[in-house]
Enzyme design. Structure first.
Site, PDB file in Angstrom:
ATOM      1  N   THR A  75     171.328  25.219  90.872  1.00 32.14           N
ATOM      2  CA  THR A  75     172.092  24.637  89.772  1.00 32.14           C
ATOM      3  C   THR A  75     171.570  23.214  89.656  1.00 32.14           C
ATOM      4  OG1 THR A  75     173.864  23.812  91.186  1.00 32.14           O
ATOM      5  CG2 THR A  75     174.169  26.019  90.305  1.00 32.14           C
ATOM      6  N   HIS A  76     171.509  22.703  88.460  1.00 28.92           N
ATOM      7  CA  HIS A  76     170.912  21.378  88.201  1.00 28.92           C
ATOM      8  C   HIS A  76     169.469  21.310  88.725  1.00 28.92           C
ATOM      9  CE1 HIS A  76     175.123  20.064  87.583  1.00 28.92           C
ATOM     10  NE2 HIS A  76     175.365  20.822  88.637  1.00 28.92           N
ATOM     11  N   SER A  98     141.344  25.803  83.071  1.00 26.79           N
ATOM     12  CA  SER A  98     141.161  24.504  82.443  1.00 26.79           C
ATOM     13  C   SER A  98     139.678  24.302  82.168  1.00 26.79           C
ATOM     14  CB  SER A  98     141.678  23.414  83.372  1.00 26.79           C
ATOM     15  OG  SER A  98     141.117  22.171  83.007  1.00 26.79           O
ATOM     16  N   LYS A 119     142.522  24.709  88.199  1.00 29.78           N
ATOM     17  CA  LYS A 119     143.759  25.038  87.499  1.00 29.78           C
ATOM     18  C   LYS A 119     143.758  26.413  86.865  1.00 29.78           C
ATOM     19  CE  LYS A 119     146.046  22.129  85.056  1.00 29.78           C
ATOM     20  NZ  LYS A 119     145.980  21.547  83.721  1.00 29.78           N
ATOM     21  N   GLU A 136     153.972  29.386  78.184  1.00 31.79           N
ATOM     22  CA  GLU A 136     154.145  28.141  77.413  1.00 31.79           C
ATOM     23  C   GLU A 136     154.207  28.438  75.924  1.00 31.79           C
ATOM     24  OE1 GLU A 136     151.845  24.625  79.569  1.00 31.79           O
ATOM     25  OE2 GLU A 136     150.655  26.447  79.470  1.00 31.79           O
TER      26      GLU A 136
END
Ligand code: ARG
Length: 455
Positions: free
Chosen positions: A153-154, A275, A281, A288
């Site tokens: 949570t948070h 990338s 990467k 996304e």
């Protein structure tokens, strides 16, 4: 070849291009022809036109459909929209009898029909695609059904949960999304033909016959309403926006989980990009993009609501703006769901990294408090004891497990040797309530999910 007597559009070329909807409403050709055929059959049955005339019209329409499907059809901007393009071609093919097709009909009720047919069809597909995504989710949950992860949570580690429980939360969201589309289907399922331009038509038509021929269960009740509302499009787009919101949250979690900081999952090579500059990467582009496209779908919903909000009854040309947003919503939602369903199959769960995240066992703090409660301490008191204990442990860089008997006793005399029985396994097992994360409950939830998917 005869040319059509139809001349509707503006003579200014720029205005004509501006007003034309054919560049995008050609997508409705199938619905338009299907609707015209049902309408023609009805006109003949009601003896409004002759049987032989109906046959010629239907034959012509079928051959136009084939032309379009083979890419042989010349769409013309000066003919404005799909209705006029098809009708003009019908004149070329069968001559003046083509002029009878539009008896007892207006482009206003015709367009309302085409759109309702399309939305109904797309809802069926959308529900199917959501289901495919749910199947992938259930498989991923099933394949990792014993994995315990930190629940958040948070975005702070909170309590241990089963990964399967976490994934099944999305199953529930998508289940409700399907229901929303299903509800929307019921309200899209009204046949508007017979409304004419706005007031109904002065011919002895049989609306129920057309409805039945086109698979509608009801006919619309008010002609003004039928030609001028687009609430069924708004509902589709709203349901799509909510579904995309759910998908976007899942996307966001996968983005986080696949980062080197979390490392909980690996997204299959086929769904990530490299990338162009940083060779180490792997970017989670699909997730996304789904997150980004959610904004686009929200935009379409806002647009259609805004387009409709001040229109006096009945039809207004503003409503032509309903289409591109709808089509793009359909395509964006469908492709996002489809690619996600595939991507879920290519997710690898990194149980080692998840176990590592669980190693600092502060997520067991609530369980420690509950332990003291069971030994007779009121919960609020227990809470403050464990708050101090946690601070103590953290400041010394120790986990709960690593604290000694004596250290526990310094905080409360109620602690005994069985405090070491508190583990993430005991924590999830204890939450054996309906909807809780215990393995038993999750096994039931998986079973329920599979049952629902069989329907
Ligand atoms: N192209 C129009 C639309 O998409 C079809 C209906 C046109 N009706 C009219 N009265 N101009 O909304």
């Amino acid at each position: 070849m005869r040319s059509s007597p139809i001349k509707l559009s503006m003579t200014d070329k720029q205005a004509q291009d501006y007003a034309a909807s054919i560049p995008f409403d050609r997508r409705l050709y199938r619905q338009d022809i299907e609707g015209s055929i049902a309408h023609t059959r009805m006109l003949a049955k009601q003896e409004i036109i002759a049987e032989s005339e109906a046959e010629a019209i239907i034959k012509g329409l079928n051959s136009i459909r084939r032309e379009i499907e083979r890419g042989k059809f010349q769409f013309r901007t000066e003919l404005e929209d799909i209705h006029m393009n098809i009708e003009a071609r019908l004149f070329e093919k069968i001559g003046d009898v083509a002029g009878k097709l539009h008896t007892a009909r207006s482009r206003n009720d015709q367009m309302a029909l085409d759109l309702r047919l399309l939305v109904k069809e797309e809802i069926g597909k959308t529900i199917g695609t959501i289901k495919a995504l749910q199947i992938s989710l259930v498989e991923l949950a099933q394949g990792n059904k014993d994995v315990i992860m930190p629940g958040y949570t948070h975005l702070q580690q909170a309590q241990p949960v089963l990964l399967a429980h976490h994934l099944l939360a999305y199953f529930e969201m998508f289940q409700r999304d399907k229901e929303r589309f299903h509800d929307c289907l019921g309200r899209a399922d009204f046949m508007p033909l017979g409304s004419g331009a706005l007031a109904g038509v002065p011919y002895p038509i049989d609306r129920e016959f057309v409805a039945q021929a086109l698979g509608f269960s009801k006919v619309s009740n008010n002609s003004l309403d039928a030609v001028s509302d687009r609430d069924f499009i708004i509902e589709y787009e709203a349901a799509a926006a909510i579904t995309m919101m759910h998908l976007s949250r899942l996307a966001e979690e996968f983005i986080l989980w696949s980062s080197s900081e979390f490392g909980f999952i690996q997204i299959g090579e086929a769904f990530t990009t490299r990338s162009s500059i940083m060779p180490q990467k792997k970017n989670p582009d699909v997730t996304e993009l789904a997150r980004g496209k959610t904004g686009r779908v929200y935009g379409h919903l806002t647009a259609i609501l805004t387009i409709m909000k001040s229109l006096p009854l009945a039809y207004n040309r503003d409503m032509q703006e309903d289409k591109e947003g709808l089509f793009d919503t359909v395509d964006t939602l469908q492709s996002s769901l489809e690619v996600f369903a595939g991507m879920l199959k290519a997710i690898e769960v990194n149980t080692g990294r998840i176990a590592q995240a669980m190693r600092t066992d502060y997520t067991l703090a609530t369980d420690l408090a509950d332990y003291l409660v069971k030994k007779g301490l009121p919960f609020r008191k227990a809470h403050s004891v464990i708050a101090r204990l946690s601070e103590y442990a953290m400041s010394r860089g120790k986990t709960f497990k690593e604290l000694g008997r004596k250290e526990y006793r310094d905080f409360s005399p109620l602690f005994a040797g069985d405090v070491y029985d508190i583990t993430s396994e005991s924590s999830v097992a204890a939450r054996d309530v309906i909807g809780g994360t215990s393995p038993q409950q999750v096994a039931k939830a998986l079973k329920r999910a599979r049952r629902l998917l069989k329907k």
